[in-house]
Design an enzyme around this catalytic site. Structure first.
Site: not given
Length: 287
Positions: A37, A63-64, A90, A156, A160
């Site tokens: 995370d 950090d993704v 996720n 968003y 997605k």
């Protein structure tokens, strides 16, 4: 995959919300857990709680959005546990507002976190899984917002829908390589998480100039209020980890949570076939 004992799971965005719920379900199943995370303090809290529940846990602050951080995560996971059997891409963020009013910083932040974060996870971990040549499963967290659209959430939805397409196409590519790596895309409706407070994790490079007219407007305040309302009023998170793992056991690709939204997904498909249009009349009936 049905036997989870001593498997190793890597979970991004694991300090809160869906990621932490998945980690707790991993703990119940005897899975070794790597939680990752961007929020260091919350990550330490999650680590403590999981250890109290008897889990073997490695916590990695990262950090993704940074590919090198994803490589570091894989390196530390392999050094600790030697293999990775489950990957949960996720981590994600949300911003609200019409497409033409959002700043470029809004767009770049959400696409980097919600799309590139998954790209980085797949890019790093799939070669590891292919080399292992063992039974593995990947779950990409998207949203029902990747299957149908509402107003006020253009960025968003864009991220997605991209996540769903990325998951579908990657799974097809994997089918050409191996039958040992399965995939799922998790498309929940509104769930009670901390997603609506993700602004605290926005990097400075993507910070908005809050003096700009849109961010001072009543519309912005309304969209922010709606964002908090729908998430805090969503489905309790208690059963989410179990829902995901039952889908893994059954090798389901699409994982949904809100059956009452299924007719709207069907309506979207019907509109595609018949040349119909998205309808605010329908949306007003569900918001």
């Amino acid at each position: 995959m049905k036997d989870f004992k001593d498997k190793v799971a890597v979970i991004t965005g694991a300090a809160n919300g869906i990621g932490f719920a998945v980690a707790q379900e991993c703990a119940r199943r005897g899975i070794k857990i790597v939680i990752a995370d961007i929020d260091g303090p919350d990550l330490k809290r999650a680590e403590r709680q999981l250890k109290e529940e008897g889990a073997e846990v490695l916590a990695v602050e990262m950090d993704v959005m940074k590919y090198e951080d994803m490589e570091m995560l894989a390196k530390e996971a392999l050094e600790k546990f030697q293999h990775v059997d489950l990957l949960f891409n996720n981590a994600g963020v949300v911003v609200a507002g019409p497409a033409w009013l959002l700043s470029m910083n809004d767009w770049e932040w959400i696409m980097k976190a919600n799309v590139w974060g998954v790209i980085h996870g797949q890019k790093v971990f799939i070669p590891i899984m292919l080399k292992q040549d063992t039974e593995c499963h990947i779950v990409n967290t998207s949203s029902v917002a990747g299957l149908l659209s509402l107003n006020g959430m253009s960025a968003y939805h864009t991220s997605k829908f991209a996540s769903v397409g990325l998951s579908e196409s990657t799974y097809l590519d994997l089918q050409c390589e191996t039958d040992k790596i399965k995939m799922s895309v998790f498309c929940p409706g509104f769930i009670q998480t901390d997603l609506d407070n993700c602004e605290k994790h926005r990097p400075k490079k993507y910070a908005n100039d809050m003096s700009q007219p849109y961010y001072q407007s009543d519309l912005y305040k309304k969209e922010e209020q709606q964002k908090h309302k729908v998430i805090k009023g969503g489905m309790p998170i208690d059963t989410i980890g179990l829902t995901i793992f039952e889908a893994i056991e059954e090798e389901k690709f699409y994982i949904l949570t809100h059956s009452e939204l299924n007719p709207l997904i069907g309506l979207r498909v019907k509109n595609v076939f018949e040349g119909g249009s998205p309808s605010m009349t329908v949306i007003k009936g569900i918001k």
